[in-house]
Design an enzyme around this catalytic site. Structure first.
Site, PDB file in Angstrom:
ATOM      1  N   GLY A   1       0.807  -1.221   0.000  1.00 53.11           N
ATOM      2  CA  GLY A   1       0.000   0.000   0.000  1.00 53.11           C
ATOM      3  C   GLY A   1       0.839   1.269   0.000  1.00 53.11           C
ATOM      4  O   GLY A   1       1.762   1.426  -0.798  1.00 53.11           O
TER       5      GLY A   1
ATOM      6  N   GLY B   1      -1.160   8.992  -3.412  1.00 55.22           N
ATOM      7  CA  GLY B   1      -0.869   9.164  -1.986  1.00 55.22           C
ATOM      8  C   GLY B   1      -2.158   9.546  -1.273  1.00 55.22           C
ATOM      9  O   GLY B   1      -2.733  10.597  -1.550  1.00 55.22           O
TER      10      GLY B   1
ATOM     11  N   GLU C   1       2.576  14.900  -9.847  1.00 55.28           N
ATOM     12  CA  GLU C   1       1.308  14.154  -9.847  1.00 55.28           C
ATOM     13  C   GLU C   1       0.363  14.725  -8.791  1.00 55.28           C
ATOM     14  O   GLU C   1      -0.831  14.929  -9.046  1.00 55.28           O
ATOM     15  CB  GLU C   1       1.566  12.668  -9.574  1.00 55.28           C
ATOM     16  CG  GLU C   1       0.273  11.858  -9.568  1.00 55.28           C
ATOM     17  CD  GLU C   1       0.487  10.353  -9.358  1.00 55.28           C
ATOM     18  OE1 GLU C   1       1.643   9.902  -9.353  1.00 55.28           O
ATOM     19  OE2 GLU C   1      -0.526   9.648  -9.187  1.00 55.28           O
TER      20      GLU C   1
HETATM   21  C1  LIG Z   1      -8.467   4.373  -9.548  1.00 56.66           C
HETATM   22  C2  LIG Z   1      -7.075   4.199  -9.013  1.00 56.66           C
HETATM   23  C3  LIG Z   1      -5.993   4.347  -9.869  1.00 56.66           C
HETATM   24  C4  LIG Z   1      -4.695   4.150  -9.405  1.00 56.66           C
HETATM   25  N1  LIG Z   1      -3.650   4.230 -10.292  1.00 56.66           N
HETATM   26  C5  LIG Z   1      -2.408   3.886  -9.868  1.00 56.66           C
HETATM   27  C6  LIG Z   1      -1.317   3.837 -10.793  1.00 56.66           C
HETATM   28  O1  LIG Z   1      -1.464   4.158 -11.972  1.00 56.66           O
HETATM   29  N2  LIG Z   1      -0.113   3.440 -10.351  1.00 56.66           N
HETATM   30  C7  LIG Z   1       0.101   3.081  -9.058  1.00 56.66           C
HETATM   31  O2  LIG Z   1       1.216   2.724  -8.720  1.00 56.66           O
HETATM   32  N3  LIG Z   1      -0.898   3.131  -8.142  1.00 56.66           N
HETATM   33  C8  LIG Z   1      -2.144   3.514  -8.519  1.00 56.66           C
HETATM   34  N4  LIG Z   1      -3.186   3.554  -7.605  1.00 56.66           N
HETATM   35  C9  LIG Z   1      -2.927   3.179  -6.232  1.00 56.66           C
HETATM   36  C10 LIG Z   1      -2.982   4.326  -5.240  1.00 56.66           C
HETATM   37  O3  LIG Z   1      -1.943   5.248  -5.464  1.00 56.66           O
HETATM   38  C11 LIG Z   1      -2.915   3.699  -3.857  1.00 56.66           C
HETATM   39  O4  LIG Z   1      -4.112   2.944  -3.711  1.00 56.66           O
HETATM   40  C12 LIG Z   1      -2.805   4.700  -2.775  1.00 56.66           C
HETATM   41  O5  LIG Z   1      -1.496   5.200  -2.732  1.00 56.66           O
HETATM   42  C13 LIG Z   1      -3.168   4.140  -1.383  1.00 56.66           C
HETATM   43  O6  LIG Z   1      -2.594   2.884  -1.166  1.00 56.66           O
HETATM   44  P1  LIG Z   1      -3.504   1.691  -0.599  1.00 56.66           P
HETATM   45  O7  LIG Z   1      -4.719   1.591  -1.435  1.00 56.66           O
HETATM   46  O8  LIG Z   1      -2.676   0.471  -0.513  1.00 56.66           O
HETATM   47  O9  LIG Z   1      -3.935   2.172   0.821  1.00 56.66           O
HETATM   48  P2  LIG Z   1      -3.366   1.696   2.236  1.00 56.66           P
HETATM   49  O10 LIG Z   1      -1.933   2.059   2.359  1.00 56.66           O
HETATM   50  O11 LIG Z   1      -3.769   0.278   2.485  1.00 56.66           O
HETATM   51  O12 LIG Z   1      -4.195   2.647   3.191  1.00 56.66           O
HETATM   52  C14 LIG Z   1      -5.552   2.364   3.542  1.00 56.66           C
HETATM   53  C15 LIG Z   1      -6.097   3.530   4.356  1.00 56.66           C
HETATM   54  O13 LIG Z   1      -5.325   3.699   5.512  1.00 56.66           O
HETATM   55  C16 LIG Z   1      -4.780   5.005   5.552  1.00 56.66           C
HETATM   56  N5  LIG Z   1      -3.428   4.970   6.082  1.00 56.66           N
HETATM   57  C17 LIG Z   1      -2.343   4.352   5.543  1.00 56.66           C
HETATM   58  N6  LIG Z   1      -1.265   4.564   6.293  1.00 56.66           N
HETATM   59  C18 LIG Z   1      -1.668   5.330   7.347  1.00 56.66           C
HETATM   60  C19 LIG Z   1      -0.992   5.889   8.473  1.00 56.66           C
HETATM   61  N7  LIG Z   1       0.311   5.725   8.643  1.00 56.66           N
HETATM   62  N8  LIG Z   1      -1.717   6.615   9.364  1.00 56.66           N
HETATM   63  C20 LIG Z   1      -3.045   6.808   9.189  1.00 56.66           C
HETATM   64  N9  LIG Z   1      -3.729   6.302   8.131  1.00 56.66           N
HETATM   65  C21 LIG Z   1      -3.050   5.566   7.225  1.00 56.66           C
HETATM   66  C22 LIG Z   1      -4.793   5.509   4.134  1.00 56.66           C
HETATM   67  O14 LIG Z   1      -4.910   6.901   4.081  1.00 56.66           O
HETATM   68  C23 LIG Z   1      -6.041   4.875   3.597  1.00 56.66           C
HETATM   69  O15 LIG Z   1      -7.141   5.671   3.954  1.00 56.66           O
HETATM   70  C24 LIG Z   1      -4.485   3.813  -8.039  1.00 56.66           C
HETATM   71  C25 LIG Z   1      -5.587   3.700  -7.163  1.00 56.66           C
HETATM   72  C26 LIG Z   1      -6.862   3.890  -7.646  1.00 56.66           C
HETATM   73  C27 LIG Z   1      -8.019   3.743  -6.685  1.00 56.66           C
END
Ligand SMILES: Cc1cc2nc3c(=O)[nH]c(=O)nc-3n(C[C@H](O)[C@H](O)[C@H](O)COP(=O)(O)OP(=O)(O)OC[C@H]3O[C@@H](n4cnc5c(N)ncnc54)[C@H](O)[C@@H]3O)c2cc1C
Length: 383
Positions: A134, A366, A244
């Site tokens: 993530g 992010g 970005e």
């Molecule tokens: C439509 C779409 C397109 C995308 N396109 C791309 C792409 O082209 N390339 C790519 O590489 N990625 C892409 N992504 C991925 C996106 O950048 C990530 O999903 C995003 O960075 C969040 O990561 P995660 O989903 O694993 O969330 P997680 O890290 O699992 O976080 C889940 C929740 O917990 C919160 N959280 C996490 N850490 C903490 C902390 N330390 N303290 C408090 N809260 C926290 C987060 O804010 C979030 O609300 C895309 C995502 C979507 C939905």
């Protein structure tokens, strides 16, 4: 002319060009593309021929010239003409897959990837996120082990925009030790043995933008596809993430502005209890609140963008700009849907699409919480 660099005659003309392009080439087809789950490749070529894909890229790499402010003006115009955040994600995926190469790519990489992408002939994706790690990018698990004049890549990437259509993926891989200092950027081409699109993902919004899971199994990638120095990938990624995040902040403000404009028009024409909706003070105050939040976030994003374009790296401020713009947009699209009543819940209404699509602003590039964490560290708001 106001002296505001975002409002010069040239940038207003660029905004107009974007708006007209969206009205002509995008808005009439968006419903179909959302049903198809992707935008046609021809759109990239049409946009390139109209001079749009290369805005903000140097002519030396095949761009149209201009800078990031020009790019934001173009995006504002496209959204004002009816383009959605999902459409922008699919059509401008090169804005996240090319900056690393534009900054530190070899002449060969510019010829093979950057120029064709800016001509709309190749689609490039950015492969960073992994299902298991993530937001914690320094923990990236996908490995690239050097074997002669190749890297052997193993791992998987998740949620990759344009991943199902991509001709190449600018990929974050581990070439060294644990942590951020062991990461590199490697361009992996579709058709390379061991590279598969394992899943096309169904989503809440961004329906015309294909999003995929990618898998690499003993995938042999030539060493010449390494961008920048080995183990120097994290710094390159941070550079790209600045643009970005600022881009997402400007998009969020543009989407919010579009929703406000649509809502003003709707409340003028919709009559309830014998009077237009907009005649009610409660409605007027809500419209002002929407405008106020847009103005505040846009003005802040523009001021940080001006510093970025001048060569500064305002990292904490960029994170705050993105968080603020995403929050402002969430508020505005929600109010826009509410003021449209049941019409706002219908697929045929444009604000409904923006309501769905704008949810990503608080997650993609992010998520707000890790960005706030990072900002707190930079500002010294820690124990
Ligand atoms: C439509 C779409 C397109 C995308 N396109 C791309 C792409 O082209 N390339 C790519 O590489 N990625 C892409 N992504 C991925 C996106 O950048 C990530 O999903 C995003 O960075 C969040 O990561 P995660 O989903 O694993 O969330 P997680 O890290 O699992 O976080 C889940 C929740 O917990 C919160 N959280 C996490 N850490 C903490 C902390 N330390 N303290 C408090 N809260 C926290 C987060 O804010 C979030 O609300 C895309 C995502 C979507 C939905």
């Amino acid at each position: 002319m106001t002296g505001d660099p975002f409002e010069t005659e040239e940038r207003q003309a660029l905004r107009d060009t974007g708006r007209r392009f969206a009205e002509r080439e995008i808005a009439p087809h968006l419903d179909d593309w959302e049903r198809d789950g992707l935008i046609p490749r021809e759109l990239s070529k049409t946009a390139a021929a109209a001079g749009l894909l290369g805005v903000g890229y140097p002519e030396a790499v095949g761009g149209e010239g201009g800078d990031f402010v020009d790019y934001t003006a173009l995006v504002e115009g496209l959204v004002a003409g009816g383009a959605s955040a999902g459409l922008l994600a699919g059509l401008f995926t090169h804005s996240v897959s090319l900056p690393h190469m534009v900054k530190l790519g070899t002449p060969d990489q510019i010829e093979r990837f950057v120029k064709p992408a800016l001509l709309g002939e190749k689609i490039g994706s950015l492969g960073v996120t992994e299902a298991d790690i993530g937001s914690d990018l320094p923990a990236t698990r996908t490995t690239a082990r050097r074997d002669g004049d190749h890297y052997v890549v193993n791992g998987a990437k998740m949620f990759i925009t344009s991943g199902a259509r991509a001709d190449f993926v600018t990929t974050l891989v581990r070439t060294g030790d644990a942590g951020a200092q062991g990461l590199s950027i490697l361009v992996i081409e579709a058709g390379t043995l061991g590279f598969t699109v394992s899943r096309k993902l169904d989503k809440m919004g961004w329906l015309c933008s294909d999003t995929a899971e990618l898998v690499f199994e003993d995938c042999r990638v030539p060493v010449e596809n390494l961008v920048g120095p080995e183990n120097g990938g994290f710094a390159l990624l941070m550079f790209q993430l600045m643009s970005e995040r600022l881009s997402l902040a400007h998009q969020a403000a543009a989407v919010a502005q579009r929703c406000l404009d649509l809502t003003v028009a709707h409340t003028k024409s919709r009559v309830t209890f014998g009077r237009p909706l907009i005649s009610r003070q409660a409605v007027q105050h809500r419209l002002v609140e929407m405008r106020q939040r847009i103005e505040l976030s846009r003005t802040y994003s523009r001021s940080i963008t001006a510093r970025f374009v001048a060569g500064e790296q305002p990292v904490a401020e960029t994170c705050m700009a993105k968080i603020a713009a995403a929050d402002a947009c969430s508020y505005v699209v929600d109010q826009a849907a509410q003021l449209h009543g049941s019409t706002g819940f219908m697929r045929e209404t444009e604000v409904e699409r923006h309501y769905r699509d704008s949810r990503v602003f608080r997650i993609g590039g992010g998520a707000s919480e890790p960005l706030a964490d990072w900002t707190a560290r930079i500002l010294g708001y820690t124990e």
